[in-house]
Design an enzyme around this catalytic site. Structure first.
Site, PDB file in Angstrom:
ATOM      1  N   LYS A  13      31.039  44.934  53.489  1.00  0.00           N
ATOM      2  CA  LYS A  13      31.740  46.284  53.543  1.00  0.00           C
ATOM      3  C   LYS A  13      31.115  47.426  53.955  1.00  0.00           C
ATOM      4  CE  LYS A  13      32.823  46.167  48.910  1.00  0.00           C
ATOM      5  NZ  LYS A  13      32.000  45.076  48.583  1.00  0.00           N
ATOM      6  N   ARG A  88      38.762  49.292  43.003  1.00  0.00           N
ATOM      7  CA  ARG A  88      38.160  47.868  42.568  1.00  0.00           C
ATOM      8  C   ARG A  88      39.286  47.321  41.513  1.00  0.00           C
ATOM      9  NH1 ARG A  88      32.961  48.485  44.735  1.00  0.00           N
ATOM     10  NH2 ARG A  88      31.658  46.374  44.210  1.00  0.00           N
ATOM     11  N   ARG A 125      19.199  39.150  51.528  1.00  0.00           N
ATOM     12  CA  ARG A 125      19.020  40.263  51.801  1.00  0.00           C
ATOM     13  C   ARG A 125      17.978  40.756  50.709  1.00  0.00           C
ATOM     14  NH1 ARG A 125      24.341  44.202  50.623  1.00  0.00           N
ATOM     15  NH2 ARG A 125      23.811  43.730  48.494  1.00  0.00           N
ATOM     16  N   ARG A 137      17.887  46.016  45.340  1.00  0.00           N
ATOM     17  CA  ARG A 137      18.862  46.609  44.517  1.00  0.00           C
ATOM     18  C   ARG A 137      18.694  45.934  43.122  1.00  0.00           C
ATOM     19  NH1 ARG A 137      24.714  47.031  47.114  1.00  0.00           N
ATOM     20  NH2 ARG A 137      25.258  46.239  45.204  1.00  0.00           N
ATOM     21  N   ARG A 148      29.008  39.901  39.218  1.00  0.00           N
ATOM     22  CA  ARG A 148      29.854  40.620  40.351  1.00  0.00           C
ATOM     23  C   ARG A 148      30.820  40.047  41.033  1.00  0.00           C
ATOM     24  NH1 ARG A 148      24.733  42.160  43.658  1.00  0.00           N
ATOM     25  NH2 ARG A 148      26.229  43.216  45.327  1.00  0.00           N
TER      26      ARG A 148
HETATM   27  P1  ADP Z   1      28.830  45.246  45.957  1.00  0.00           P
HETATM   28  O1  ADP Z   1      30.071  45.250  46.598  1.00  0.00           O
HETATM   29  O2  ADP Z   1      28.010  44.475  46.945  1.00  0.00           O
HETATM   30  O3  ADP Z   1      28.781  44.759  44.737  1.00  0.00           O
HETATM   31  P2  ADP Z   1      28.830  48.295  45.808  1.00  0.00           P
HETATM   32  O4  ADP Z   1      27.460  49.107  46.196  1.00  0.00           O
HETATM   33  O5  ADP Z   1      29.935  48.480  46.132  1.00  0.00           O
HETATM   34  O6  ADP Z   1      28.443  46.686  45.835  1.00  0.00           O
HETATM   35  O7  ADP Z   1      28.978  48.339  44.125  1.00  0.00           O
HETATM   36  C1  ADP Z   1      27.857  48.278  43.336  1.00  0.00           C
HETATM   37  C2  ADP Z   1      28.107  48.530  41.716  1.00  0.00           C
HETATM   38  O8  ADP Z   1      28.471  49.723  41.486  1.00  0.00           O
HETATM   39  C3  ADP Z   1      29.270  47.514  41.222  1.00  0.00           C
HETATM   40  O9  ADP Z   1      28.648  46.121  40.914  1.00  0.00           O
HETATM   41  C4  ADP Z   1      29.646  48.223  40.121  1.00  0.00           C
HETATM   42  O10 ADP Z   1      29.080  48.209  38.968  1.00  0.00           O
HETATM   43  C5  ADP Z   1      29.696  49.873  40.617  1.00  0.00           C
HETATM   44  N1  ADP Z   1      30.882  50.245  41.279  1.00  0.00           N
HETATM   45  C6  ADP Z   1      30.939  50.543  42.632  1.00  0.00           C
HETATM   46  N2  ADP Z   1      32.273  50.941  42.991  1.00  0.00           N
HETATM   47  C7  ADP Z   1      32.895  50.896  41.807  1.00  0.00           C
HETATM   48  C8  ADP Z   1      34.394  51.043  41.465  1.00  0.00           C
HETATM   49  N3  ADP Z   1      35.266  51.436  42.432  1.00  0.00           N
HETATM   50  N4  ADP Z   1      34.900  50.723  40.145  1.00  0.00           N
HETATM   51  C9  ADP Z   1      33.800  50.409  39.239  1.00  0.00           C
HETATM   52  N5  ADP Z   1      32.598  49.982  39.432  1.00  0.00           N
HETATM   53  C10 ADP Z   1      32.058  50.472  40.817  1.00  0.00           C
END
Ligand code: ADP
Length: 201
Positions: A13, A88, A125, A137, A148
């Site tokens: 993404k 999400r 990664r 990360r 996740r």
């Molecule tokens: P990835 O899709 O690889 O898990 P992201 O950078 O999109 O990574 O998100 C990392 C973390 O940030 C998520 O696991 C969650 O804890 C938090 N997060 C990001 N966006 C949201 C969202 N829209 N709602 C709730 N938590 C979020």
């Protein structure tokens, strides 16, 4: 052009949202990046989100809805944006519908990749970052990753039905090489509001 990129962790993404933002000249709005910035600043949102993110769980809807509503209201998002990592949950999607109001979304792009591919990409990664001395990360480890993936399956995947019912969903095979995925995404959005460019460098 107002787009949402939907997909499990490791689907690409962030990479694709960045490329689309360059090609379409609209900002990439990543809630993951915004939350990580809040965590490193140590502000109120960051303090509430840090441990939840480290475990791989979703932070409460009210935190991210507030962040994204403020961001969408900024002038650079007036011509459009790519949402990366938001919504999400179905509740977040409903809040987005309230925030957008008249503007509406043009399209929701689902990046589809099988689970083994995702594990390989994310753990790869993390290993690369470690080897080159970069920061890894906090949630790029086997334990948080499985949380996740479960959060995606239970809380986020239902959004595909939500958006399919609105006729907005396009599903893209994201196991292909990066540039082919970008090309497929551009194909999917081309002509949606007459502004998409077909040129890929
Ligand atoms: P990835 O899709 O690889 O898990 P992201 O950078 O999109 O990574 O998100 C990392 C973390 O940030 C998520 O696991 C969650 O804890 C938090 N997060 C990001 N966006 C949201 C969202 N829209 N709602 C709730 N938590 C979020």
């Amino acid at each position: 052009m107002r787009l949402v990129l939907l997909g499990p962790p490791g689907a690409g993404k962030g990479t694709q949202a960045y490329k689309l933002s360059q090609i379409l000249a609209i900002p990439q709005l990543s809630t993951g990046d915004m939350l990580r910035a809040a965590v490193s600043e140590g502000n109120a949102i960051g303090r509430q989100a840090a441990e939840i993110m480290q475990r791989g769980e979703l932070v409460p809807d009210r935190l991210v809805v507030g962040l994204i509503a403020d961001r969408i209201a900024r002038p650079d998002a007036a011509r459009g944006f790519i949402l990366d990592g938001f919504p999400r949950t179905v509740a977040q999607a409903q809040s987005l519908d309230d925030v957008l109001d008249v503007h509406e979304l043009n399209c929701v792009l689902e990046l589809k990749v099988d689970e083994q591919h995702l594990l390989d990409r994310i753990l790869g990664r993390a290993m690369q970052a470690r080897e080159s001395g970069e920061a890894v990360r906090a949630d790029d480890n086997q334990e948080a990753l499985s949380v996740r993936l479960t959060a995606y399956a239970n809380q986020t995947r239902p959004l595909t039905d939500y958006y399919a019912a609105k006729g907005l969903l396009r599903t893209i095979d994201a196991s292909l090489p990066i540039d082919r995925v970008t090309a497929a995404l551009i194909d999917a959005v081309e002509g949606l509001d007459g502004k998409a460019s077909a040129t890929i460098e």
